[in-house]
Design an enzyme around this catalytic site. Sequence first.
Site, PDB file in Angstrom:
ATOM      1  N   LEU A 160       0.847  -1.187   0.000  1.00  0.00           N
ATOM      2  CA  LEU A 160       0.000   0.000   0.000  1.00  0.00           C
ATOM      3  C   LEU A 160       0.878   1.230   0.000  1.00  0.00           C
ATOM      4  CD1 LEU A 160      -2.607  -0.913   2.798  1.00  0.00           C
ATOM      5  CD2 LEU A 160      -2.714  -1.444   0.334  1.00  0.00           C
ATOM      6  N   LYS A 161       0.604   2.153  -0.901  1.00  0.00           N
ATOM      7  CA  LYS A 161       1.275   3.443  -0.865  1.00  0.00           C
ATOM      8  C   LYS A 161       0.677   4.239   0.290  1.00  0.00           C
ATOM      9  CE  LYS A 161       3.994   3.387  -4.514  1.00  0.00           C
ATOM     10  NZ  LYS A 161       5.460   3.604  -4.379  1.00  0.00           N
ATOM     11  N   ASN A 189       7.477   6.498   0.008  1.00  0.00           N
ATOM     12  CA  ASN A 189       8.193   7.370  -0.939  1.00  0.00           C
ATOM     13  C   ASN A 189       8.666   8.666  -0.269  1.00  0.00           C
ATOM     14  OD1 ASN A 189       6.101   5.879  -3.176  1.00  0.00           O
ATOM     15  ND2 ASN A 189       8.254   6.025  -3.716  1.00  0.00           N
ATOM     16  N   LYS A 261      15.931  -1.848  -7.758  1.00  0.00           N
ATOM     17  CA  LYS A 261      15.383  -1.441  -9.056  1.00  0.00           C
ATOM     18  C   LYS A 261      16.568  -1.222  -9.978  1.00  0.00           C
ATOM     19  CE  LYS A 261      11.309   1.014  -7.373  1.00  0.00           C
ATOM     20  NZ  LYS A 261      10.753   2.364  -7.121  1.00  0.00           N
TER      21      LYS A 261
HETATM   22  O1  OSB Z   1       8.416   3.613  -4.934  1.00  0.00           O
HETATM   23  O2  OSB Z   1       8.322   1.633  -5.635  1.00  0.00           O
HETATM   24  C1  OSB Z   1       8.114   2.835  -5.808  1.00  0.00           C
HETATM   25  C2  OSB Z   1       6.299   3.321  -9.122  1.00  0.00           C
HETATM   26  C3  OSB Z   1       6.948   4.444  -9.594  1.00  0.00           C
HETATM   27  C4  OSB Z   1       7.910   5.052  -8.838  1.00  0.00           C
HETATM   28  C5  OSB Z   1       8.248   4.533  -7.592  1.00  0.00           C
HETATM   29  C6  OSB Z   1       7.612   3.385  -7.113  1.00  0.00           C
HETATM   30  C7  OSB Z   1       6.595   2.797  -7.873  1.00  0.00           C
HETATM   31  C8  OSB Z   1       5.809   1.664  -7.421  1.00  0.00           C
HETATM   32  C9  OSB Z   1       5.149   0.801  -8.463  1.00  0.00           C
HETATM   33  O3  OSB Z   1       5.586   1.404  -6.262  1.00  0.00           O
HETATM   34  C10 OSB Z   1       5.947  -0.413  -8.766  1.00  0.00           C
HETATM   35  C11 OSB Z   1       5.418  -1.172  -9.969  1.00  0.00           C
HETATM   36  O4  OSB Z   1       4.425  -1.866  -9.824  1.00  0.00           O
HETATM   37  O5  OSB Z   1       6.003  -1.053 -11.059  1.00  0.00           O
HETATM   38 MG    MG Z   2       9.285   2.499  -3.381  1.00  0.00          MG
END
Ligand code: OSB
Ligand code: MG
Length: 366
Positions: A160-161, A189, A261
């Site tokens: 969950l964001k 974030n 990532k």
């Molecule tokens: O913080 O993981 C992150 C997407 C864009 C930028 C940062 C993030 C994200 C996501 C989505 O959380 C991850 C995905 O499903 O590609």
């Molecule tokens: Mg992240």
Amino acid sequence: MKITGIELRRIAMPLVTPFRTSFGVETERDVLLVRVVTPDAEGWAECVAMSEPLYSPEYVDGAADVLRRFLIPALPACPDVHAVGRALRPFKGHRMAKAALETAVLDARLRVAGQSLAAFLGADADRVPCGVSVGIMGSVPDLLDAVEGYVAEGYRRVKLKIEPGWDLAPVRAVRERFGEDLLLQVDANAAYTLADASHLARLDAYGLLLIEQPLAHDDMVQHARLATRITTPICLDESIESAEHAAAAIGLGACSVINVKPGRVGGYLESRRIHDLARASGLAVWCGGMLETGIGRAANLALAALPGFTLPGDTSGSHRYYATDITPPFVLQDGHLPVPTGPGIGVDPVADVLDAVTVSTEWITV
Ligand code: OSB
Ligand code: MG
């Protein structure tokens, strides 16, 4: 393998539903694709920079600019895989742009050699369990509906964001509705400060797998302090841009989990270094995502198949974000996605779909 030229292609990909995080709302993904052309094969990669520098300092116009002005001109004519990183090292930062160029060259080389990216990286799994990242919603009932849909599709873990004002209530509601067994984590974030430590400690009651990047992108010391004040494991995303950063974070006690990532850290070779270091240090890693099309998603699946990737990643099915992907879609089977087995990243764009979403192309002779 002599490179003839490189194409920079911009595509516009509408999202199936707006994706809201603590740093903004995305309704369309503005993607830069890199295609490396050689006499024997073409290599493809996706640059994960977003339209605006809100997640990280990189943004897609900036990535295209640094590629055409500095990175592509610095490439040796016949680069082996490690030569790309060496040639790009003098240029500071711009890791997402570097990752795209290195990955496109690597893809071309692996296609010529007939080896899959997964095999090249040393991955053994043939499928990986998948998680899903769920954006900030207008209301808790809307969130519960969205999570219910993803759980029904088979996702093995839900993220969950969160942001100030959207944290305890949504987490509590999802926990109550879906029970203790749901693998659940949150991603801030960088939306909090250390002054929020006692508030964040209230999340400890919900049995979360981890909290991702609660504090500033450039502050590992404060994350180390926070780690002494909450029991939920801290996972770093934005703060880890290299294996050196990972070593520093581990040494400081700033995190006990890392979201890897490939774009953020400058490529798949650097991602494997972080994997190796974390594994040797007893830290779990998982593969993050940046709303990739099938091109980036395919490569991420190869990485996620490495043995140290012990937590489900943000390696969702293509339809999580796109009604029509530019590659044949990745479709969840029993909560997993297959690791591509073909040479290189193992997928190709579908020409007419790609053409339909293309906004511009630029050819750079090498
Ligand atoms: O913080 O993981 C992150 C997407 C864009 C930028 C940062 C993030 C994200 C996501 C989505 O959380 C991850 C995905 O499903 O590609
Ligand atoms: Mg992240």
